[in-house]
Design a protein around this motif. Structure first.
Motif, mmCIF file in Angstrom:
data_model
loop_
_atom_site.group_PDB
_atom_site.id
_atom_site.type_symbol
_atom_site.label_atom_id
_atom_site.label_comp_id
_atom_site.label_asym_id
_atom_site.label_seq_id
_atom_site.Cartn_x
_atom_site.Cartn_y
_atom_site.Cartn_z
ATOM 1 N N ILE A 107 0.849 -1.195 0.000
ATOM 2 C CA ILE A 107 0.000 0.000 0.000
ATOM 3 C C ILE A 107 0.886 1.247 0.000
ATOM 4 O O ILE A 107 0.752 2.136 -0.837
ATOM 5 C CB ILE A 107 -0.907 -0.014 1.244
ATOM 6 N N GLY A 163 -8.323 6.967 4.826
ATOM 7 C CA GLY A 163 -8.325 6.346 3.499
ATOM 8 C C GLY A 163 -8.796 4.906 3.609
ATOM 9 O O GLY A 163 -9.713 4.589 4.373
ATOM 10 N N ASN A 164 -8.147 4.026 2.862
ATOM 11 C CA ASN A 164 -8.607 2.625 2.815
ATOM 12 C C ASN A 164 -8.614 1.964 4.188
ATOM 13 O O ASN A 164 -9.614 1.364 4.587
ATOM 14 C CB ASN A 164 -7.715 1.829 1.859
ATOM 15 N N ILE A 165 -7.501 2.101 4.919
ATOM 16 C CA ILE A 165 -7.439 1.380 6.207
ATOM 17 C C ILE A 165 -8.258 2.100 7.272
ATOM 18 O O ILE A 165 -9.064 1.479 7.981
ATOM 19 C CB ILE A 165 -5.979 1.210 6.685
ATOM 20 N N ASP A 184 -8.988 13.771 8.807
ATOM 21 C CA ASP A 184 -8.278 13.633 7.529
ATOM 22 C C ASP A 184 -8.480 14.921 6.753
ATOM 23 O O ASP A 184 -9.521 15.142 6.136
ATOM 24 C CB ASP A 184 -8.824 12.427 6.751
ATOM 25 N N PRO A 185 -7.482 15.830 6.784
ATOM 26 C CA PRO A 185 -7.666 17.155 6.188
ATOM 27 C C PRO A 185 -7.753 17.121 4.668
ATOM 28 O O PRO A 185 -8.099 18.124 4.055
ATOM 29 C CB PRO A 185 -6.404 17.910 6.629
ATOM 30 N N LEU A 186 -7.438 15.969 4.058
ATOM 31 C CA LEU A 186 -7.430 15.894 2.594
ATOM 32 C C LEU A 186 -8.738 15.300 2.055
ATOM 33 O O LEU A 186 -8.897 15.146 0.844
ATOM 34 C CB LEU A 186 -6.230 15.071 2.109
ATOM 35 N N VAL A 211 -1.965 7.152 8.210
ATOM 36 C CA VAL A 211 -1.558 8.146 7.210
ATOM 37 C C VAL A 211 -0.361 7.606 6.427
ATOM 38 O O VAL A 211 0.388 6.771 6.928
ATOM 39 C CB VAL A 211 -1.161 9.470 7.905
ATOM 40 N N PRO A 212 -0.161 8.106 5.210
ATOM 41 C CA PRO A 212 1.094 7.772 4.522
ATOM 42 C C PRO A 212 2.217 8.577 5.163
ATOM 43 O O PRO A 212 1.940 9.565 5.851
ATOM 44 C CB PRO A 212 0.843 8.257 3.086
ATOM 45 N N TYR A 221 -0.002 18.762 4.298
ATOM 46 C CA TYR A 221 -0.222 18.193 5.635
ATOM 47 C C TYR A 221 0.784 17.068 5.862
ATOM 48 O O TYR A 221 0.415 15.892 5.893
ATOM 49 C CB TYR A 221 -1.665 17.666 5.757
ATOM 50 N N SER A 244 0.433 1.703 13.095
ATOM 51 C CA SER A 244 0.730 0.650 12.112
ATOM 52 C C SER A 244 0.895 1.289 10.735
ATOM 53 O O SER A 244 0.750 0.623 9.717
ATOM 54 C CB SER A 244 -0.398 -0.386 12.090
ATOM 55 N N ARG A 246 3.558 4.257 9.379
ATOM 56 C CA ARG A 246 4.995 4.263 9.136
ATOM 57 C C ARG A 246 5.658 4.818 10.381
ATOM 58 O O ARG A 246 5.156 5.768 10.998
ATOM 59 C CB ARG A 246 5.352 5.145 7.925
ATOM 60 N N ASP A 269 3.660 -1.293 15.427
ATOM 61 C CA ASP A 269 4.022 -2.295 14.423
ATOM 62 C C ASP A 269 5.136 -1.755 13.525
ATOM 63 O O ASP A 269 5.747 -2.501 12.770
ATOM 64 C CB ASP A 269 2.779 -2.627 13.572
ATOM 65 N N GLY A 294 -0.110 -6.034 8.114
ATOM 66 C CA GLY A 294 -0.777 -6.423 6.859
ATOM 67 C C GLY A 294 -0.443 -7.836 6.420
ATOM 68 O O GLY A 294 -0.850 -8.260 5.336
HETATM 69 N N1 LIG Z 1 1.964 -1.948 9.031
HETATM 70 C C1 LIG Z 1 1.614 -2.471 7.872
HETATM 71 O O1 LIG Z 1 1.782 -3.658 7.652
HETATM 72 C C2 LIG Z 1 0.983 -1.615 6.838
HETATM 73 C C3 LIG Z 1 0.215 -2.237 5.841
HETATM 74 C C4 LIG Z 1 -0.379 -1.438 4.892
HETATM 75 C C5 LIG Z 1 -0.200 -0.057 4.912
HETATM 76 N N2 LIG Z 1 0.557 0.514 5.871
HETATM 77 C C6 LIG Z 1 0.701 1.986 5.944
HETATM 78 O O2 LIG Z 1 -0.569 2.540 6.192
HETATM 79 C C7 LIG Z 1 -0.710 3.743 5.445
HETATM 80 C C8 LIG Z 1 -2.180 4.027 5.195
HETATM 81 O O3 LIG Z 1 -2.726 3.073 4.330
HETATM 82 P P1 LIG Z 1 -4.098 3.321 3.551
HETATM 83 O O4 LIG Z 1 -4.324 2.142 2.702
HETATM 84 O O5 LIG Z 1 -5.165 3.704 4.487
HETATM 85 O O6 LIG Z 1 -3.684 4.553 2.650
HETATM 86 P P2 LIG Z 1 -4.669 5.561 1.915
HETATM 87 O O7 LIG Z 1 -3.825 6.305 0.952
HETATM 88 O O8 LIG Z 1 -5.864 4.850 1.408
HETATM 89 O O9 LIG Z 1 -5.134 6.552 3.083
HETATM 90 C C9 LIG Z 1 -4.281 7.447 3.720
HETATM 91 C C10 LIG Z 1 -5.133 8.634 4.178
HETATM 92 O O10 LIG Z 1 -4.315 9.486 4.975
HETATM 93 C C11 LIG Z 1 -4.759 10.824 4.721
HETATM 94 N N3 LIG Z 1 -3.746 11.781 5.153
HETATM 95 C C12 LIG Z 1 -2.642 12.224 4.498
HETATM 96 N N4 LIG Z 1 -1.987 13.135 5.250
HETATM 97 C C13 LIG Z 1 -2.695 13.272 6.407
HETATM 98 C C14 LIG Z 1 -2.511 14.040 7.586
HETATM 99 N N5 LIG Z 1 -1.483 14.881 7.729
HETATM 100 N N6 LIG Z 1 -3.423 13.910 8.571
HETATM 101 C C15 LIG Z 1 -4.482 13.059 8.462
HETATM 102 N N7 LIG Z 1 -4.723 12.333 7.350
HETATM 103 C C16 LIG Z 1 -3.821 12.415 6.347
HETATM 104 C C17 LIG Z 1 -5.020 10.843 3.215
HETATM 105 O O11 LIG Z 1 -5.879 11.900 2.868
HETATM 106 C C18 LIG Z 1 -5.662 9.477 3.012
HETATM 107 O O12 LIG Z 1 -7.068 9.533 3.059
HETATM 108 C C19 LIG Z 1 0.112 3.444 4.169
HETATM 109 O O13 LIG Z 1 0.532 4.613 3.517
HETATM 110 C C20 LIG Z 1 1.243 2.618 4.682
HETATM 111 O O14 LIG Z 1 2.294 3.490 5.002
HETATM 112 C C21 LIG Z 1 1.146 -0.243 6.836
#
Ligand SMILES: NC(=O)c1ccc[n+]([C@@H]2O[C@H](COP(=O)([O-])OP(=O)(O)OC[C@H]3O[C@@H](n4cnc5c(N)ncnc54)[C@H](O)[C@@H]3O)[C@@H](O)[C@H]2O)c1
Ligand SMILES: O=C(O)[C@H](O)[C@H](O)COP(=O)(O)O
Length: 386
Positions: A107, A163-165, A184-186, A211-212, A221, A244, A246, A269, A294
């Motif tokens: 992701i 976002g997705n998670i 989520d400001p975006l 968040v990413p 942001y 979980s 980054r 994590d 994940g």
């Molecule tokens: N630990 C693991 O095994 C594992 C597995 C999958 C993903 N991840 C991490 O989880 C992160 C999120 O995954 P996802 O699928 O939900 O990504 P996604 O891109 O679907 O969602 C991320 C959300 O964060 C929001 N965002 C960005 N900057 C922000 C801020 N400053 N404040 C609040 N919200 C903000 C974005 O608008 C977006 O909606 C990934 O980028 C990855 O780094 C970790």
């Protein structure tokens, strides 16, 4: 025309042997792939990619951290498939002019310089959302293991990043009757994007980060050190914090001091200095796992499927492999767990993952090699059916 899978070569050392035999076969496809990508052989072979076009499909499997510029210059692959531990940027690709497609079966994309790939006209695909249920289930398990009373007692879950998670986690939270405070400001305001950062930080019983990892140059942001000393100071001491997303989203030094002072429960994590984990932080964590939130069979296979589908599109081929053909029966039902909370440990024994990580602590740290080994040898969990 015969399709010959010219073998999946297991290590970088095998590259020499392969390059001696390789005679620039026309219509051959060479792939360098992180050996930690699930079911590489099932998805990337002459049957699943050949289809009368590629006579030879060669997959060179290499540990993700060993994929380097020298290897790419030497092998001149058409395709590069990575997970999260291979930085893909000018340093990696400057001496290579063969790569036309980069796929990351993950992701997160913070390891990929997407602007550089666009400049080089290299197509990029990741696996958005592939493990969203797995990560959400990891977070629920962490919360319910540390605070079993939340099975019955209504609580407030703060979610940063929807976002997705984050949005998937909100669905599970609603299933349990919890209130969600999301930030989520975006994204536009919604029933879950309903709070400011300060409200989430100050009014939640538990906070989970989704968040990413972004820096000031990438985003209005940025999330690097989003949870810093000031955010921790504003967070009540009994608020449980889970990361979980980054590692560098939390300032590890500030967190280490915060826990020493507040005794806050924190589950991590991911770690700021991953793959190394240092004892002063690790010893104070309520739960610690080696970046496996994940790591379910479904989550990893879905990641592979998504990059396979994108590669097929790039090559104008119809995908013929499906993860559903590879998955054993899944009997883990969310409805069963909700009815029988005492079965959580059977659905996911997070304390075992925690114990395995702590067992690697030696000389004040878990080394990068040990952290990576735990991940490489991880027995993939199953994703619960919702
Ligand atoms: N630990 C693991 O095994 C594992 C597995 C999958 C993903 N991840 C991490 O989880 C992160 C999120 O995954 P996802 O699928 O939900 O990504 P996604 O891109 O679907 O969602 C991320 C959300 O964060 C929001 N965002 C960005 N900057 C922000 C801020 N400053 N404040 C609040 N919200 C903000 C974005 O608008 C977006 O909606 C990934 O980028 C990855 O780094 C970790
Ligand atoms: O972003 C992701 O999808 C995850 O962090 C992923 O599960 C980790 O990828 P890996 O470290 O296994 O390469």
């Amino acid at each position: 025309m015969s399709n010959v899978n010219k073998a999946s070569i297991p290590t970088a050392q095998a590259l020499d042997a392969w390059s001696n035999q390789s005679s620039e076969t026309p219509n051959s496809l060479t792939i360098i792939a992180d050996s930690n990508i699930a079911s590489l052989d099932d998805f990337f072979n002459a049957q699943t990619l050949g289809q009368e076009i590629y006579q030879t499909v060669t997959v060179i499997k290499v540990a993700g951290r060993d994929i380097d510029a020298q290897l790419l210059a030497k092998a001149q692959p058409d395709v590069l498939l990575v997970r999260s531990v291979t930085p893909v940027n000018a340093s990696l690709l400057a001496d290579n002019d063969s790569v036309r497609f980069v796929g990351s079966a993950t992701i997160g994309t913070d390891h990929i310089d997407q602007d550089y790939l666009i400049q080089r006209n290299i197509r990029f695909a990741n696996a958005a959302g592939c493990s969203k249920h797995s990560v959400a289930q990891y977070v629920l398990t962490a919360i319910l293991t540390l605070r079993p009373k939340y099975w019955q007692q209504p609580s407030t879950l703060g979610i940063i990043g929807l976002g997705n998670i984050g949005s998937t986690l909100a669905q599970y939270a609603h299933d349990l009757g919890w209130q969600v405070l999301g930030y989520d400001p975006l994204l536009p305001e919604s029933s879950i994007n309903n709070a400011s950062f300060e409200q989430v930080i100050t009014q939640s019983d538990a906070i989970s980060l989704h968040v990413p990892l972004t820096q000031q140059d990438d985003s209005d942001y940025p999330t690097w050190h989003l949870i810093d000393q000031a955010a921790l100071a504003a967070m009540p001491a009994d608020t449980l914090l889970i990361n979980s997303a980054r590692g560098p989203v939390i300032d590890a030094a500030a967190l280490t001091s915060d826990i020493a002072e507040t005794k806050r429960q924190v589950a991590l994590d991911v770690f700021e200095h991953e793959p190394q984990v240092f004892a002063p932080l690790l010893n104070q964590l309520a739960l610690a796992t080696p970046h496996i939130a994940g790591y379910t069979l479904e989550g990893k296979l879905r990641g592979t499927q998504m990059v396979y589908d994108a590669l097929c599109e790039q090559l104008a081929l119809a995908p013929t492999q499906s993860m559903h053909q590879l998955l054993p029966l899944n009997t883990y039902l969310w409805s069963e767990l909700k009815a029988h909370p005492e079965r959580l440990i059977r659905f996911y024994d997070i304390r075992q993952d925690d114990k395995d990580l702590r067992a690697k602590l030696s000389d004040g740290q878990v080394s990068g090699a040990d952290f990576d080994k735990l991940r490489r040898e991880y027995r993939l969990r199953r994703e619960w059916q919702r």
